[in-house]
Design an enzyme around this catalytic site. Structure first.
Site, PDB file in Angstrom:
ATOM      1  CE  LYS A  75      -4.006   1.822   2.407  1.00  0.00           C
ATOM      2  NZ  LYS A  75      -4.952   2.077   1.243  1.00  0.00           N
TER       3      LYS A  75
HETATM    4  N1  PMP Z   1      -7.719  -1.424  -3.038  1.00  0.00           N
HETATM    5  C1  PMP Z   1      -7.318  -0.110  -2.959  1.00  0.00           C
HETATM    6  C2  PMP Z   1      -6.521   0.573  -4.036  1.00  0.00           C
HETATM    7  C3  PMP Z   1      -7.325   0.447  -1.593  1.00  0.00           C
HETATM    8  O1  PMP Z   1      -6.849   1.687  -1.464  1.00  0.00           O
HETATM    9  C4  PMP Z   1      -7.915   0.093  -0.515  1.00  0.00           C
HETATM   10  C5  PMP Z   1      -8.190   0.770   0.748  1.00  0.00           C
HETATM   11  N2  PMP Z   1      -7.235   0.460   1.592  1.00  0.00           N
HETATM   12  C6  PMP Z   1      -8.772  -1.345  -0.691  1.00  0.00           C
HETATM   13  C7  PMP Z   1      -8.355  -1.943  -1.892  1.00  0.00           C
HETATM   14  C8  PMP Z   1      -9.122  -2.159   0.387  1.00  0.00           C
HETATM   15  O2  PMP Z   1      -8.578  -2.446   1.342  1.00  0.00           O
HETATM   16  P1  PMP Z   1      -8.895  -2.476   2.807  1.00  0.00           P
HETATM   17  O3  PMP Z   1     -10.177  -3.287   2.957  1.00  0.00           O
HETATM   18  O4  PMP Z   1      -7.716  -3.085   3.395  1.00  0.00           O
HETATM   19  O5  PMP Z   1      -9.251  -1.027   3.331  1.00  0.00           O
END
Ligand code: PMP
Length: 317
Positions: A160
């Site tokens: 991320k």
């Molecule tokens: N894909 C992307 C590109 C994101 O930014 C997020 C948000 N973090 C998610 C998926 C969903 O991830 P999560 O459920 O861990 O927030």
């Protein structure tokens, strides 16, 4: 759109500093080369008190993102979890969004990040539903983006990382400028990948399908929750490549994410999905998800970390 509502304190390398003093120099490495990894976590005001949802899994993803980018964080996972809790307490928040960020700071401005210090900050602020309160019930209208997600072995999609969000911004801006709430991007092969900040699920004949990690998706923590909850509710869940046209003929489509929670998609490229409103399986999964995050069911998975006191503890126990 309303701006960020400041809280009082921000955690920086072990110290709590005033919100307005959490500044950095314009010649910091991160400003020029996006050398940052971060997390987005929610603290819910559960019926047993404030609790952070899946804190350990978010911190694990943060440390993995940093590891991929050779950034020594300098704090253990336990210390970072505690720092998140400390920041929420310092700001006396009941519910909030938590943003730990690790980046390369001020030293030199060559591409090589290694000489630059690694800085760790944690900010918290109030944040409601991401795509709007109404979206959770009515669903959102989205488009398939003309932008693809990151191709394999370019920018690591499992991390991320801030840089990935330049791609996400292109997807989001295109969608908004065309009158949609969000875009769904395809991967570089042309299969469904994810939204600019959400994972995607498709429901076909009572079966849930979500793209595999190799389709350039972030390993979403909400995605993981929904796969688990859906299986517990007796649904078959598979991680399969999804051809674009499957989106149009699906019975239901929904997004998952810490910010978006579980948001139904009611149309894609102006083609209505299923009945054109929130589908029954999406609604059932939303209910199960909110029951967990709001502490209305037993926390059998250990997903909630209490902020102020033991969640579930009763007075005198
Ligand atoms: N894909 C992307 C590109 C994101 O930014 C997020 C948000 N973090 C998610 C998926 C969903 O991830 P999560 O459920 O861990 O927030």
């Amino acid at each position: 759109m309303s701006g960020l509502k400041p809280s009082e304190k921000i955690w920086h390398n072990g110290e709590l500093i005033p919100w307005d003093e959490a500044n950095l120099h314009v010649c910091s490495h991160v400003v020029h080369y996006a050398s940052a990894v971060f997390e987005g976590i929610r603290c819910y005001n559960t019926q047993n008190g404030s609790a952070v949802f899946r804190l350990d899994d978010h911190i694990k993803r943060l440390t993995q993102s940093a590891h991929i980018y050779r950034m020594p964080i300098g704090y253990s996972a336990e210390a970072l979890q505690e720092a998140c809790l400390e920041t929420i307490r310092a700001n006396e928040m009941e519910s909030c969004y938590i943003r730990p960020i690790v980046f390369r700071g001020y030293h030199s401005l060559g591409v090589n990040p290694l000489p630059c210090p690694v800085e760790v900050y944690i900010a918290v602020w109030e944040w409601g539903s991401y795509l709007g309160e109404e979206a959770l019930e009515q669903g959102v209208d989205v488009m398939v983006s003309s932008w693809n997600r990151l191709a394999a072995n370019t920018l690591p999609g499992i991390a991320k990382a801030a840089a990935n969000y330049m791609n996400a911004q292109l997807i989001k801006m295109e969608a908004l400028q065309n009158g949609y709430a969000e875009g769904i991007a395809l991967d570089s092969r042309g299969y469904v990948s994810e939204g600019s900040g959400e994972n995607v699920f498709v429901v076909c004949n009572g079966r849930l399908i979500t793209p595999p990690l190799a389709a350039a998706v972030l390993p979403g923590i909400t995605r993981d929750c929904i796969m688990l909850l859906a299986r517990q509710l007796g649904y078959e869940v598979v991680e399969n490549d999804i051809p674009r046209e499957t989106l149009y003929i699906a019975d239901e489509v929904f997004f998952t994410g810490t910010a978006a929670e579980v948001t139904p998609v009611r149309s894609i490229d102006r083609i209505s999905i299923g009945s054109g409103r929130r589908g029954p399986i999406t609604e059932e999964l939303q209910k199960a998800f909110f029951a967990h995050v709001e502490g209305r069911v037993d926390d059998t998975h250990g997903w909630l970390t209490p902020v102020y006191a033991e969640v579930g503890a009763t007075v005198g126990s």
